[in-house]
Design an enzyme around this catalytic site. Structure first.
Site, PDB file in Angstrom:
ATOM      1  N   LYS A  52      -0.749  10.802   9.608  1.00  0.00           N
ATOM      2  CA  LYS A  52      -1.017   9.590   8.806  1.00  0.00           C
ATOM      3  C   LYS A  52       0.195   8.659   8.818  1.00  0.00           C
ATOM      4  CE  LYS A  52      -0.799   9.593   4.319  1.00  0.00           C
ATOM      5  NZ  LYS A  52      -0.941   9.794   2.870  1.00  0.00           N
ATOM      6  N   LYS A  89       2.950  18.339  -0.615  1.00  0.00           N
ATOM      7  CA  LYS A  89       4.147  17.784  -1.269  1.00  0.00           C
ATOM      8  C   LYS A  89       5.007  18.863  -1.900  1.00  0.00           C
ATOM      9  CE  LYS A  89       2.930  12.985  -2.116  1.00  0.00           C
ATOM     10  NZ  LYS A  89       2.586  11.976  -3.102  1.00  0.00           N
ATOM     11  N   LYS A 143       4.805   6.000   4.176  1.00  0.00           N
ATOM     12  CA  LYS A 143       6.089   5.428   3.739  1.00  0.00           C
ATOM     13  C   LYS A 143       7.209   6.427   3.936  1.00  0.00           C
ATOM     14  CE  LYS A 143       3.707   3.585  -0.334  1.00  0.00           C
ATOM     15  NZ  LYS A 143       3.358   3.890  -1.711  1.00  0.00           N
TER      16      LYS A 143
HETATM   17  P1  TYM Z   1      -0.572   5.599  -2.559  1.00  0.00           P
HETATM   18  O1  TYM Z   1       0.366   4.789  -3.356  1.00  0.00           O
HETATM   19  O2  TYM Z   1      -0.046   6.730  -1.764  1.00  0.00           O
HETATM   20  O3  TYM Z   1      -1.362   4.689  -1.584  1.00  0.00           O
HETATM   21  C1  TYM Z   1      -2.032   3.521  -2.047  1.00  0.00           C
HETATM   22  C2  TYM Z   1      -3.340   3.329  -1.306  1.00  0.00           C
HETATM   23  O4  TYM Z   1      -3.077   3.221   0.106  1.00  0.00           O
HETATM   24  C3  TYM Z   1      -3.906   4.128   0.813  1.00  0.00           C
HETATM   25  N1  TYM Z   1      -3.212   4.585   2.016  1.00  0.00           N
HETATM   26  C4  TYM Z   1      -3.749   4.563   3.236  1.00  0.00           C
HETATM   27  N2  TYM Z   1      -4.947   4.171   3.678  1.00  0.00           N
HETATM   28  C5  TYM Z   1      -5.176   4.275   5.008  1.00  0.00           C
HETATM   29  N3  TYM Z   1      -4.269   4.750   5.890  1.00  0.00           N
HETATM   30  C6  TYM Z   1      -3.045   5.166   5.494  1.00  0.00           C
HETATM   31  N4  TYM Z   1      -2.163   5.609   6.380  1.00  0.00           N
HETATM   32  C7  TYM Z   1      -2.743   5.083   4.105  1.00  0.00           C
HETATM   33  N5  TYM Z   1      -1.651   5.390   3.365  1.00  0.00           N
HETATM   34  C8  TYM Z   1      -1.962   5.084   2.090  1.00  0.00           C
HETATM   35  C9  TYM Z   1      -4.146   5.271  -0.170  1.00  0.00           C
HETATM   36  O5  TYM Z   1      -5.297   6.003   0.165  1.00  0.00           O
HETATM   37  C10 TYM Z   1      -4.290   4.526  -1.470  1.00  0.00           C
HETATM   38  O6  TYM Z   1      -5.613   4.047  -1.627  1.00  0.00           O
HETATM   39  N6  TYM Z   1      -2.755   8.593  -5.866  1.00  0.00           N
HETATM   40  C11 TYM Z   1      -2.779   7.263  -5.335  1.00  0.00           C
HETATM   41  C12 TYM Z   1      -2.549   6.182  -6.374  1.00  0.00           C
HETATM   42  C13 TYM Z   1      -3.446   6.263  -7.570  1.00  0.00           C
HETATM   43  C14 TYM Z   1      -4.821   5.879  -7.620  1.00  0.00           C
HETATM   44  C15 TYM Z   1      -5.204   6.067  -8.956  1.00  0.00           C
HETATM   45  C16 TYM Z   1      -5.709   5.411  -6.660  1.00  0.00           C
HETATM   46  C17 TYM Z   1      -3.088   6.650  -8.819  1.00  0.00           C
HETATM   47  N7  TYM Z   1      -4.149   6.533  -9.652  1.00  0.00           N
HETATM   48  C18 TYM Z   1      -6.514   5.815  -9.371  1.00  0.00           C
HETATM   49  C19 TYM Z   1      -7.007   5.144  -7.078  1.00  0.00           C
HETATM   50  C20 TYM Z   1      -7.409   5.354  -8.409  1.00  0.00           C
HETATM   51  C21 TYM Z   1      -1.652   7.134  -4.317  1.00  0.00           C
HETATM   52  O7  TYM Z   1      -0.685   7.849  -4.354  1.00  0.00           O
HETATM   53  O8  TYM Z   1      -1.761   6.127  -3.478  1.00  0.00           O
END
Ligand code: TYM
Length: 354
Positions: A217, A115, A220
Site C-alpha cells: 500500500k 502496527k 505515509k
Molecule cells: P488514515 O488517516 O490512515 O487515512 C485516511 C483515509 O485515506 C485512505 N487511504 C488510502 N486509500 C487508498 N489507497 C491508499 N494507499 C490509502 N492510504 C490511506 C484511508 O482508507 C482513509 O479513508 N482509521 C482511519 C481514520 C478514521 C476514520 C474514522 C475513517 C478515524 N475514524 C471514522 C472513517 C470513519 C485512518 O487511520 O485513516
C-alpha cells in the site's frame, strides 16, 4: 419501515504528509459526496496518539489536514470540518463501545496486528481500542455512509458489529425510549438506535499502491519517499517519482483483464483513472498497446493538473493558522451539538443518571 437519515462521516489522521492514496481513496470522494449528502469530515487527532504518543507539532499537522480538505474543495460552511479532540463525546462514546466490543474482535484486526508487530504486549491499549473509537466517531452522528480506502474495510465491519450488538443488547430500552427505529437482523426484529453503516469503498483506486512495489500500500510511513506522491510534492518531485515508478517491460493491455498479475501497471492505470474520473477500461481504451514511456508523461500531467492547484491553496491557507482554527472551532461547535444529543440518548438507554 422508517430509515435513518442519510449522513456521510469520515476521518483522516493528522500523522505525516497526506499521500495520493489518501487523496484518491478518501478526500476526492469526500468532495464529490458534498453535492448529494450532508457530510461531516473529522481530523482524528485522538487516533493520532495511539501509535505514537508524542508528536512534534500535532497542532500544525491538524491544521494541514484541514487545509488539505478545504483546498481540495470541501466547503466547511455547508458541511462540518472539525478536529476530534474538540468534541469530548468521541472519547465518551468510545468508552461505552469498549464495553460493547469483545477483545477477540480487536485481536482479529489486521491493522492492529501489523502496527503492534511482534511485541504486542508493548502496544498501547489505545492502539488496540482504535476501532472502537472509530466506531464512536461514526455512530456519534448516526452516520449512514462512510467513504474510505480499502484498508479501512475491516474497521468498518467492526463498527457495524458494535452498532448491531448495542442495538440488540439494548433493544427493549431503545424501544421504550422512543429513540430508535425498527430494524431486522436476519430474522430478528430489533429497535435500532444506531444505523448499520455502509462503507463507500468503490472507484478505480480504492487501494493506491506503492510506486516502488505494486504489492504494498502507498503509505505515509514507508521509509522511501519515492514510494509515494505526497499532496505537498512540487511538480519537479512528481515528475521524478513517476519517472522512477516501477513498471514491467510490456506495453499496456487494451482490456482490464490484461492487468491481472501486473500489479504496478494496474496501480498506475487505477491512479490515472481516479485522477481523470474515468474507469480503468476507459483509460486502456486510450492507452492500450502504448509503452510506459508514453503513458508515464501523460500520468504525470494529470497528477500535476490535480495536485498543483490544491498544493498552492493549501500553502495559502497554512499562512493563516488563525483562519483555520476559526473554521475548526465553528465545526466543533456544530458537531458538538449533534454529539451531545446522541450521547444523551446513549446515557438514557444505558441508564446513566444525568
Ligand atoms: P488514515 O488517516 O490512515 O487515512 C485516511 C483515509 O485515506 C485512505 N487511504 C488510502 N486509500 C487508498 N489507497 C491508499 N494507499 C490509502 N492510504 C490511506 C484511508 O482508507 C482513509 O479513508 N482509521 C482511519 C481514520 C478514521 C476514520 C474514522 C475513517 C478515524 N475514524 C471514522 C472513517 C470513519 C485512518 O487511520 O485513516
Amino acid at each position: 419501515m422508517s430509515k435513518f437519515e442519510e449522513l456521510v462521516f469520515s476521518g483522516v489522521q493528522p500523522t505525516g504528509a497526506l499521500t495520493l492514496g489518501n487523496y484518491l481513496g478518501a478526500i476526492q470522494k469526500f468532495v464529490a459526496l458534498q453535492d448529494s449528502h450532508n457530510c461531516i469530515y473529522c481530523i482524528v487527532d485522538l487516533h493520532a496518539i495511539t501509535a505514537n504518543l508524542v508528536h512534534e507539532d500535532l497542532r500544525n499537522q491538524t491544521r494541514s489536514i484541514a487545509a488539505a480538505f478545504i483546498a481540495s474543495g470541501i466547503d466547511p460552511t455547508k458541511h462540518i470540518v472539525f478536529n476530534q479532540s474538540a468534541v469530548p463525546q468521541h472519547a465518551e462514546l468510545a468508552w461505552v463501545f469498549n464495553c460493547v466490543a469483545r477483545i477477540g474482535w480487536m485481536n482479529r484486526m489486521t491493522q492492529f496486528k501489523d502496527k503492534a508487530g511482534k511485541n504486542r504486549d508493548n502496544a498501547s491499549l489505545g492502539l488496540m481500542a482504535y476501532p472502537s473509537l472509530m466506531a464512536a466517531d461514526i455512530l456519534l452522528y448516526r452516520a449512514t455512509h462512510v467513504p474510505v480506502g480499502d484498508d479501512q474495510k475491516q474497521h468498518l465491519e467492526l463498527a457495524r458489529d458494535i452498532a448491531q450488538k448495542f442495538n440488540i443488547d439494548f433493544s427493549e430500552r431503545i424501544g421504550e425510549s422512543g429513540l430508535g427505529l425498527d430494524a431486522v437482523y436476519g430474522d430478528k426484529a430489533v429497535n435500532a438506535f444506531f444505523p448499520i453503516t455502509e462503507p463507500l469503498i468503490d472507484g478505480p483506486a480504492p487501494r493506491v499502491m506503492s510506486l516502488r512495489d505494486g504489492t504494498k500500500k502507498m503509505s505515509k510511513s514507508d521509509p522511501s519517499d519515492l514510494s509515494r506522491i505526497n499532496m505537498t510534492d512540487d511538480e519537479e518531485l512528481i515528475v521524478k517519482k513517476i519517472r522512477k515508478a516501477k513498471t514491467d517491460p510490456e506495453p499496456l493491455p487494451s482490456e482490464v483483464a490484461g492487468l491481472e498479475g501486473r500489479a504496478e501497471a494496474d496501480n498506475l492505470v487505477g491512479i490515472f483513472a481516479a485522477l481523470t474520473n474515468k474507469s480503468k477500461a476507459d483509460v486502456l481504451a486510450d492507452y492500450g498497446g502504448k509503452a510506459f514511456s508514453e503513458f508515464k508523461p501523460a500520468l504525470t500531467e494529470v497528477a500535476i493538473d490535480t495536485l498543483a492547484p490544491i498544493n498552492a491553496e493549501m500553502r495559502k491557507l497554512m499562512d493563516d493558522p488563525d483562519h483555520i482554527d476559526a473554521i475548526l472551532k465553528d465545526g466543533s461547535e456544530r458537531a458538538g451539538a449533534i454529539a451531545e444529543k446522541t450521547m444523551n440518548g446513549v446515557k438514557d438507554i444505558i441508564g446513566f443518571l444525568r
